[in-house]
Enzyme design. Sequence first.
Site, mmCIF file in Angstrom:
data_model
loop_
_atom_site.group_PDB
_atom_site.id
_atom_site.type_symbol
_atom_site.label_atom_id
_atom_site.label_comp_id
_atom_site.label_asym_id
_atom_site.label_seq_id
_atom_site.Cartn_x
_atom_site.Cartn_y
_atom_site.Cartn_z
ATOM 1 N N HIS A 1 23.756 30.336 16.538
ATOM 2 C CA HIS A 1 24.117 31.569 15.851
ATOM 3 C C HIS A 1 23.690 31.422 14.392
ATOM 4 O O HIS A 1 23.607 30.323 13.857
ATOM 5 C CB HIS A 1 25.647 31.743 15.956
ATOM 6 C CG HIS A 1 26.184 33.042 15.465
ATOM 7 N ND1 HIS A 1 26.360 33.308 14.124
ATOM 8 C CD2 HIS A 1 26.624 34.139 16.125
ATOM 9 C CE1 HIS A 1 26.888 34.516 13.992
ATOM 10 N NE2 HIS A 1 27.050 35.045 15.185
ATOM 11 N N ASP B 1 30.078 23.768 16.813
ATOM 12 C CA ASP B 1 30.507 25.163 16.701
ATOM 13 C C ASP B 1 31.127 25.564 18.034
ATOM 14 O O ASP B 1 30.432 25.776 19.021
ATOM 15 C CB ASP B 1 29.293 26.037 16.370
ATOM 16 C CG ASP B 1 29.613 27.532 16.386
ATOM 17 O OD1 ASP B 1 30.755 27.901 16.714
ATOM 18 O OD2 ASP B 1 28.696 28.324 16.101
ATOM 19 N N GLN C 1 32.304 30.020 20.756
ATOM 20 C CA GLN C 1 32.158 30.604 22.097
ATOM 21 C C GLN C 1 32.789 29.737 23.178
ATOM 22 O O GLN C 1 32.974 30.195 24.304
ATOM 23 C CB GLN C 1 30.678 30.817 22.410
ATOM 24 C CG GLN C 1 29.999 31.837 21.514
ATOM 25 C CD GLN C 1 30.540 33.241 21.708
ATOM 26 O OE1 GLN C 1 30.923 33.631 22.812
ATOM 27 N NE2 GLN C 1 30.579 34.008 20.634
ATOM 28 N N LYS D 1 38.322 35.310 18.919
ATOM 29 C CA LYS D 1 37.662 35.193 20.215
ATOM 30 C C LYS D 1 38.587 34.603 21.278
ATOM 31 O O LYS D 1 38.225 34.553 22.460
ATOM 32 C CB LYS D 1 36.392 34.351 20.085
ATOM 33 C CG LYS D 1 35.330 34.992 19.196
ATOM 34 C CD LYS D 1 34.057 34.164 19.151
ATOM 35 C CE LYS D 1 33.120 34.614 18.043
ATOM 36 N NZ LYS D 1 32.514 35.921 18.289
ATOM 37 N N CYS E 1 22.936 37.879 16.508
ATOM 38 C CA CYS E 1 22.907 36.900 15.415
ATOM 39 C C CYS E 1 22.264 35.590 15.869
ATOM 40 O O CYS E 1 22.699 34.500 15.498
ATOM 41 C CB CYS E 1 24.308 36.643 14.858
ATOM 42 S SG CYS E 1 25.015 38.056 14.007
#
Length: 404
Positions: free
Chosen positions: A121, A198, A201, A224, A362
């Site tokens: 991203h 990261d 997600q 999220k 993104c």
Amino acid sequence: MLDIQKIRADFPILTQKVNGKPLVYFDNGATSQKPQVVIDAIARYYQEINANIHRGVHTLSQLATDAYEVSRVTIQNHIHAAHSHEVIFTSGTTHSINAVANGFTTLLKTGDEVLVSALEHHSNIVPWQMLCERTGAELKVIPMNEAGELILTAYDSLLSERTKIVAVNHISNALGTINPIEYMISKAHEVGAAILIDGAQATPHLKPNVQALDCDFYVFSGHKICGPTGVGILYGKEDWLRKLPPYQGGGEMIATVSFEKTTYADLPHKFEAGTPNIEGGIVLGTAIDYMNAVGFDAIASYEQELLDYATEQLLQIEGLRIYGTAANKASVISFNLEGIHPYDVGTIIDKLGIAVRTGHHCAQPIMDFYKIPGTIRASFAFYNTKEEIDLMVSAVQKAQKMLS
């Protein structure tokens, strides 16, 4: 087994109609919907204990502080951090990554290297580019293959004693690829590099165990995982957090201030300047408790069912291509219809009540790799159903007929 109808009843927004059609919400990769328990917790904070934290001796301030710190411990336990002070509240994944990248300014020099992957991203690309511009370090990219998987032999070749930090996502937001982060963490450490994962997600789909992973940093966003917007987490190993300078200066992050010199507060407050999103921090703990009550093993199993079913149904549409066919995937499908712009499809199926994401997500380098302007992305959560997938497939077929 999940009781899907009972779970759906927890989410009041799912009863809405959009353009006269029942809402089918398949934009969970962008943000999840919120259960009533989270909505109630937000209201309860403002109705009962709204006050600034850590600074007041009065009752409301103490109640708010206690609730905020209890949430920190909830998150510590959820991700299996060794200490609660390794859990830093931020405004989200982007803030968390920038805090680490900014801290590395003092540790890098010309000739050093930073590794990111082709699957990232923008929020896990741009801060590292900015870091390299400040320090003279070089940004290196771990390439991907046609299936949307990282090429690990290339990763191994890129690693060297010049590598100072690796930044890679756990799960790709654009393709759903689940990266082999255990291997990547181990290999980074072999050359003495730090590694940031990261998890924006990943955290909606699984429980990370940061000690078992042995990552140096793990970051994610509250919105999220059924929590509020404007709150996120930076997990860092204690040694690294003590080594890095604070990202922002101001109140809360100080021990003493004079015009001659300021000394910084101990962890975690060193990285938490200013009045935080108190409600967000407290309610993130509520959201995590809710998801743990549903059960992450059950969530993963059910979402795999949805992914398999949706993949099978979509591939029956002539001229439809799925991007990202990794062997190990989360419940995300990015696809296009031959000869039709993804934005046009998204606009039409919205009229039929279907919420998907269109564009580059993104992740422009991924779209450049496939030589496309973007994709239609359907991202599924544990409150979605196969019946909703059928509605989406039907809507995509209607859009195809209209636009062909």
